[in-house]
Design an enzyme around this catalytic site. Sequence first.
Site, PDB file in Angstrom:
ATOM      1  N   CYS A   1       7.884 -31.215  22.389  1.00 23.95           N
ATOM      2  CA  CYS A   1       8.490 -32.059  23.810  1.00 23.95           C
ATOM      3  C   CYS A   1       6.938 -31.633  25.366  1.00 23.95           C
ATOM      4  O   CYS A   1       6.404 -32.474  23.680  1.00 23.95           O
ATOM      5  CB  CYS A   1       9.502 -31.569  24.538  1.00 23.95           C
ATOM      6  SG  CYS A   1       9.841 -32.187  26.061  1.00 23.95           S
TER       7      CYS A   1
ATOM      8  N   HIS B   1      14.327 -30.167  21.111  1.00 22.04           N
ATOM      9  CA  HIS B   1      14.195 -29.609  21.649  1.00 22.04           C
ATOM     10  C   HIS B   1      15.157 -28.366  20.989  1.00 22.04           C
ATOM     11  O   HIS B   1      15.961 -27.607  20.729  1.00 22.04           O
ATOM     12  CB  HIS B   1      14.451 -28.539  22.855  1.00 22.04           C
ATOM     13  CG  HIS B   1      13.695 -28.996  24.290  1.00 22.04           C
ATOM     14  ND1 HIS B   1      13.106 -28.169  24.510  1.00 22.04           N
ATOM     15  CD2 HIS B   1      12.819 -30.034  24.880  1.00 22.04           C
ATOM     16  CE1 HIS B   1      12.161 -29.068  25.474  1.00 22.04           C
ATOM     17  NE2 HIS B   1      12.243 -30.097  26.171  1.00 22.04           N
TER      18      HIS B   1
ATOM     19  N   GLU C   1      15.245 -25.087  19.290  1.00 22.64           N
ATOM     20  CA  GLU C   1      15.466 -23.856  20.429  1.00 22.64           C
ATOM     21  C   GLU C   1      16.326 -24.126  21.389  1.00 22.64           C
ATOM     22  O   GLU C   1      17.735 -22.826  21.356  1.00 22.64           O
ATOM     23  CB  GLU C   1      14.301 -22.779  21.137  1.00 22.64           C
ATOM     24  CG  GLU C   1      14.353 -23.796  22.721  1.00 22.64           C
ATOM     25  CD  GLU C   1      13.332 -25.510  22.284  1.00 22.64           C
ATOM     26  OE1 GLU C   1      13.550 -26.000  21.669  1.00 22.64           O
ATOM     27  OE2 GLU C   1      12.834 -25.288  23.974  1.00 22.64           O
TER      28      GLU C   1
END
Lengths: 106, 236
Positions: free
Chosen positions: B87, B195, B197
């Site tokens: 990002c 993302h 994660e």
Amino acid sequence: MVVRTPVAGPPSRYVGVRDTGPVRFDVMVEVRLRAGVADPQGATIERSLPTLGVEGVRGVTVGKAIRFTVEAGDEGEARSIVGDLVDRFLTNPVIEDATVALAVTA
Amino acid sequence: MTVTVGVVVFPGTNCEQDVAEAVGRLGAAARILWHGDATIAGVDAVVVPGGFAHGDYLRPGAIARFSPVMGAVQTFAAAGGPVVGICNGFQVLTEAGLLPGALKKNDGLKFVCAPTRLRVETSASVLTGRVDAGTVLSVPINHFEGNFTCDDETLAELRGDDRIVLRYLDNPNGSVDDIAGICSAGRNVVGLMPHPERASHPLLGSTDGAVLLAGLLAAADERRTGVRTSRQGASF
């Protein structure tokens, strides 16, 4: 910058001439999206205008104005400093270009 | 010996703890790398995480790219070290010239925070070495300026060299060619807007991001030990 004023001092080849040192310039960098890069902000503003009762406005684009002063020996050097700053930092050359307006600080 | 992942933090970065947590759960050790220190402290992989480095002032990533740590990241990448920008991290890597192109404002001028479906386009990158091309993953995005753009020549190069790593199935921001992530010519630097994660635990609604992070850890481990364990034998 060179200023001719009467000077008391050792005779030199350029009698009456004194270097005043670095000059300060006012700079305005206008950052714009490159031609061909879509500008949704500009398009949105343009589309909103009829709602405000404004007709006939076309080609709205939105950019950034970055203002500062810079010190340099002369205008050429100032433009060189600013040009480097514009290329390396103030614009992303993939999608932006800029115009530079520069004048000796009044 | 566990793989150590360096997670870069700029003023305004906010995803470093999530990345550290996610790679930690996968068995790696995470180390926060402060942007002001001109070192990556001997880590095996670098992640530049999401957030709003320097408030996105001037342009996202424009100021961060000049931070002292980025010199060390450049050197690491040039030597083949695995680097992933997530990002805002992707934005930093494009501004730093480690990846081509740029990220513009989303076409709809809305900040989009939503799960997206991604298709893995190649296994030949440090991020996708543990997943087959063609696999569809659900990974969330969270951005206002994630619209990837590049000139025609760059796009042809990315396509020709198989450097488009991830594409959106339903393009949420107008990215050219539905591009969600790309890699460098050396395939060791990857940037993506989604993302992983945030898709690494059942509580987060998807674990599809874990296979991407696992790929990064495998690539880092291979480089460190010389033992190949990832699916595709890309040379880094």
